[in-house]
Design a protein around this motif. Structure first.
Motif, PDB file in Angstrom:
ATOM      1  N   MET A 185      28.636  18.900 -31.102  1.00  9.90           N
ATOM      2  CA  MET A 185      27.654  19.724 -30.373  1.00  9.90           C
ATOM      3  C   MET A 185      26.545  18.844 -29.804  1.00  9.90           C
ATOM      4  O   MET A 185      26.106  19.019 -28.662  1.00  9.90           O
ATOM      5  CB  MET A 185      27.085  20.774 -31.348  1.00  9.90           C
ATOM      6  CG  MET A 185      25.909  21.602 -30.848  1.00  9.90           C
ATOM      7  SD  MET A 185      24.279  20.808 -30.880  1.00  9.90           S
ATOM      8  CE  MET A 185      24.028  20.592 -32.644  1.00  9.90           C
ATOM      9  N   LEU A 186      26.100  17.884 -30.610  1.00  8.17           N
ATOM     10  CA  LEU A 186      24.987  17.031 -30.183  1.00  8.17           C
ATOM     11  C   LEU A 186      25.428  16.099 -29.041  1.00  8.17           C
ATOM     12  O   LEU A 186      24.684  15.893 -28.074  1.00  8.17           O
ATOM     13  CB  LEU A 186      24.471  16.223 -31.383  1.00  8.17           C
ATOM     14  CG  LEU A 186      22.984  15.846 -31.336  1.00  8.17           C
ATOM     15  CD1 LEU A 186      22.096  17.070 -31.183  1.00  8.17           C
ATOM     16  CD2 LEU A 186      22.594  15.049 -32.578  1.00  8.17           C
ATOM     17  N   VAL A 187      26.633  15.574 -29.141  1.00  9.53           N
ATOM     18  CA  VAL A 187      27.162  14.726 -28.064  1.00  9.53           C
ATOM     19  C   VAL A 187      27.319  15.548 -26.780  1.00  9.53           C
ATOM     20  O   VAL A 187      26.963  15.087 -25.686  1.00  9.53           O
ATOM     21  CB  VAL A 187      28.499  14.072 -28.483  1.00  9.53           C
ATOM     22  CG1 VAL A 187      29.220  13.481 -27.275  1.00  9.53           C
ATOM     23  CG2 VAL A 187      28.253  12.988 -29.536  1.00  9.53           C
ATOM     24  N   ASP A 188      27.796  16.768 -26.900  1.00  2.49           N
ATOM     25  CA  ASP A 188      27.942  17.631 -25.720  1.00  2.49           C
ATOM     26  C   ASP A 188      26.585  17.885 -25.060  1.00  2.49           C
ATOM     27  O   ASP A 188      26.471  17.894 -23.829  1.00  2.49           O
ATOM     28  CB  ASP A 188      28.599  18.962 -26.099  1.00  2.49           C
ATOM     29  CG  ASP A 188      30.104  18.809 -26.302  1.00  2.49           C
ATOM     30  OD1 ASP A 188      30.671  17.781 -25.853  1.00  2.49           O
ATOM     31  OD2 ASP A 188      30.728  19.707 -26.913  1.00  2.49           O
ATOM     32  N   ALA A 189      25.558  18.068 -25.886  1.00  2.00           N
ATOM     33  CA  ALA A 189      24.210  18.292 -25.346  1.00  2.00           C
ATOM     34  C   ALA A 189      23.726  17.035 -24.615  1.00  2.00           C
ATOM     35  O   ALA A 189      23.087  17.124 -23.561  1.00  2.00           O
ATOM     36  CB  ALA A 189      23.247  18.676 -26.467  1.00  2.00           C
ATOM     37  N   ALA A 190      24.040  15.863 -25.157  1.00  2.00           N
ATOM     38  CA  ALA A 190      23.644  14.603 -24.501  1.00  2.00           C
ATOM     39  C   ALA A 190      24.389  14.432 -23.181  1.00  2.00           C
ATOM     40  O   ALA A 190      23.807  13.981 -22.180  1.00  2.00           O
ATOM     41  CB  ALA A 190      23.913  13.421 -25.435  1.00  2.00           C
ATOM     42  N   LEU A 191      25.643  14.797 -23.163  1.00  2.00           N
ATOM     43  CA  LEU A 191      26.426  14.701 -21.913  1.00  2.00           C
ATOM     44  C   LEU A 191      25.805  15.601 -20.842  1.00  2.00           C
ATOM     45  O   LEU A 191      25.679  15.203 -19.680  1.00  2.00           O
ATOM     46  CB  LEU A 191      27.882  15.092 -22.175  1.00  2.00           C
ATOM     47  CG  LEU A 191      28.716  14.076 -22.978  1.00  2.00           C
ATOM     48  CD1 LEU A 191      30.043  14.699 -23.431  1.00  2.00           C
ATOM     49  CD2 LEU A 191      28.982  12.808 -22.174  1.00  2.00           C
ATOM     50  N   GLY A 192      25.390  16.778 -21.239  1.00  2.00           N
ATOM     51  CA  GLY A 192      24.743  17.709 -20.299  1.00  2.00           C
ATOM     52  C   GLY A 192      23.401  17.173 -19.826  1.00  2.00           C
ATOM     53  O   GLY A 192      23.028  17.338 -18.653  1.00  2.00           O
ATOM     54  N   ALA A 193      22.691  16.509 -20.725  1.00  2.00           N
ATOM     55  CA  ALA A 193      21.350  16.005 -20.409  1.00  2.00           C
ATOM     56  C   ALA A 193      21.395  14.915 -19.334  1.00  2.00           C
ATOM     57  O   ALA A 193      20.416  14.711 -18.613  1.00  2.00           O
ATOM     58  CB  ALA A 193      20.687  15.455 -21.673  1.00  2.00           C
ATOM     59  N   ARG A 194      22.502  14.219 -19.219  1.00  2.00           N
ATOM     60  CA  ARG A 194      22.638  13.150 -18.208  1.00  2.00           C
ATOM     61  C   ARG A 194      22.327  13.669 -16.808  1.00  2.00           C
ATOM     62  O   ARG A 194      21.855  12.898 -15.945  1.00  2.00           O
ATOM     63  CB  ARG A 194      24.063  12.587 -18.202  1.00  2.00           C
ATOM     64  CG  ARG A 194      24.350  11.533 -19.241  1.00  2.00           C
ATOM     65  CD  ARG A 194      25.734  10.952 -19.014  1.00  2.00           C
ATOM     66  NE  ARG A 194      25.789  10.049 -17.890  1.00  2.00           N
ATOM     67  CZ  ARG A 194      26.831   9.926 -17.055  1.00  2.00           C
ATOM     68  NH1 ARG A 194      27.926  10.645 -17.231  1.00  2.00           N
ATOM     69  NH2 ARG A 194      26.802   9.075 -16.062  1.00  2.00           N
ATOM     70  N   ALA A 195      22.601  14.935 -16.566  1.00  2.00           N
ATOM     71  CA  ALA A 195      22.380  15.513 -15.236  1.00  2.00           C
ATOM     72  C   ALA A 195      20.911  15.436 -14.824  1.00  2.00           C
ATOM     73  O   ALA A 195      20.592  15.463 -13.634  1.00  2.00           O
ATOM     74  CB  ALA A 195      22.856  16.963 -15.218  1.00  2.00           C
ATOM     75  N   GLY A 196      20.029  15.332 -15.804  1.00  6.92           N
ATOM     76  CA  GLY A 196      18.593  15.293 -15.504  1.00  6.92           C
ATOM     77  C   GLY A 196      18.057  13.906 -15.240  1.00  6.92           C
ATOM     78  O   GLY A 196      16.865  13.742 -14.956  1.00  6.92           O
ATOM     79  N   ALA A 197      18.904  12.896 -15.325  1.00  6.96           N
ATOM     80  CA  ALA A 197      18.427  11.521 -15.164  1.00  6.96           C
ATOM     81  C   ALA A 197      17.872  11.293 -13.751  1.00  6.96           C
ATOM     82  O   ALA A 197      18.388  11.825 -12.766  1.00  6.96           O
ATOM     83  CB  ALA A 197      19.561  10.539 -15.438  1.00  6.96           C
ATOM     84  N   TYR A 198      16.798  10.487 -13.694  1.00  6.16           N
ATOM     85  CA  TYR A 198      16.264  10.013 -12.413  1.00  6.16           C
ATOM     86  C   TYR A 198      16.419   8.499 -12.444  1.00  6.16           C
ATOM     87  O   TYR A 198      15.619   7.785 -13.041  1.00  6.16           O
ATOM     88  CB  TYR A 198      14.781  10.415 -12.274  1.00  6.16           C
ATOM     89  CG  TYR A 198      14.127   9.813 -11.054  1.00  6.16           C
ATOM     90  CD1 TYR A 198      14.366  10.331  -9.777  1.00  6.16           C
ATOM     91  CD2 TYR A 198      13.275   8.718 -11.173  1.00  6.16           C
ATOM     92  CE1 TYR A 198      13.772   9.758  -8.660  1.00  6.16           C
ATOM     93  CE2 TYR A 198      12.679   8.142 -10.059  1.00  6.16           C
ATOM     94  CZ  TYR A 198      12.940   8.671  -8.804  1.00  6.16           C
ATOM     95  OH  TYR A 198      12.351   8.102  -7.691  1.00  6.16           O
ATOM     96  N   SER A 199      17.527   8.022 -11.862  1.00  4.01           N
ATOM     97  CA  SER A 199      17.788   6.578 -11.947  1.00  4.01           C
ATOM     98  C   SER A 199      18.297   6.020 -10.622  1.00  4.01           C
ATOM     99  O   SER A 199      19.447   5.579 -10.517  1.00  4.01           O
ATOM    100  CB  SER A 199      18.763   6.279 -13.089  1.00  4.01           C
ATOM    101  OG  SER A 199      19.745   7.262 -13.183  1.00  4.01           O
ATOM    102  N   PRO A 200      17.410   6.056  -9.597  1.00  6.01           N
ATOM    103  CA  PRO A 200      17.814   5.576  -8.278  1.00  6.01           C
ATOM    104  C   PRO A 200      17.983   4.061  -8.219  1.00  6.01           C
ATOM    105  O   PRO A 200      18.593   3.552  -7.273  1.00  6.01           O
ATOM    106  CB  PRO A 200      16.653   6.023  -7.377  1.00  6.01           C
ATOM    107  CG  PRO A 200      15.478   6.127  -8.276  1.00  6.01           C
ATOM    108  CD  PRO A 200      16.018   6.569  -9.606  1.00  6.01           C
TER     109      PRO A 200
END
Ligand code: THU
Length: 137
Positions: free
Chosen positions: A6-21
Motif C-alpha cells: 500500500m505504501l509503495v503504491d502511494a509513493a508511485l502515485g505521488a510521483r505525479a506531483g514531482a516538479y523536476s524540469p
C-alpha cells in the motif's frame, strides 16, 4: 503490520506531483505516520539547483507542519519522468539525516524496483547518526 505494498503504491502515485524540469527524474515518497495516516511527497526542483527538495523531505516537512511527530515507514520510488519505475532509488544523505531527526532506528525505508520491495531500517542506512541526543549536555 506495515502494509508495504500500500505504501509503495502511494509513493508511485505521488510521483505525479514531482516538479523536476532540470533532472527530469521524478521521485515519489509516502510516509506512514504512527496514527496510520499516509502523507505523500515528490521532489520539487529549483533553477538554483541547490534549492531542490527531495520527495522524502517534502513528505516529512508536510507531516511535521501538520502536527505529526511519530513515523513508522517511508516508501520511495524514482525514475526518469514519464517512465515507470525500474530500479531502486535510495534516499540521499541529507534525507537520511532528516529522517534521523524524527524517526527511530527501526523506522522502515522501503524501496521498489518495479518488481520487488526492499526494506531497510534507518539504523542500517545511517549508522552512528548524529542526532539531537548528541546535543544533550
Ligand atoms: N531525489 C529525490 O527526491 N529523492 C531521492 O531519494 C534521490 C533524489 C531527487 C532530487 C532531484 O530532484 C532529482 O531526484 C535528481 O537528483
Amino acid at each position: 503490520m506495515i502494509d508495504r505494498k500500500m505504501l509503495v503504491d502511494a509513493a508511485l502515485g505521488a510521483r505525479a506531483g514531482a516538479y523536476s524540469p532540470y533532472s527530469k527524474f521524478c521521485v515519489g515518497a509516502a510516509l506512514l505516520c504512527a496514527d496510520g495516516e499516509v502523507i505523500i511527497g515528490a521532489n520539487v526542483e529549483n533553477s538554483s539547483y541547490g534549492g531542490t527538495i527531495c520527495a522524502e523531505r517534502v513528505a516529512l516537512t508536510s507531516a511535521v507542519v501538520n502536527g505529526k511527530r511519530d513515523f513508522k515507514a517511508i516508501a520511495i520510488v524514482g525514475a526518469p519522468c514519464g517512465e515507470s519505475v525500474g530500479a531502486y532509488c535510495a534516499p540521499c544523505g541529507i534525507c537520511r539525516q532528516f529522517m534521523a531527526e524524527f524517526c527511530a532506528g527501526d523506522f522502515e525505508i522501503l524501496l521498489f524496483d518495479g518488481k520487488e520491495i526492499k526494506a531497510y531500517t534507518l539504523d542500517t542506512l545511517l549508522p552512528a547518526a548524529f542526532t539531537k541526543k548528541d546535543l544533550e549536555i
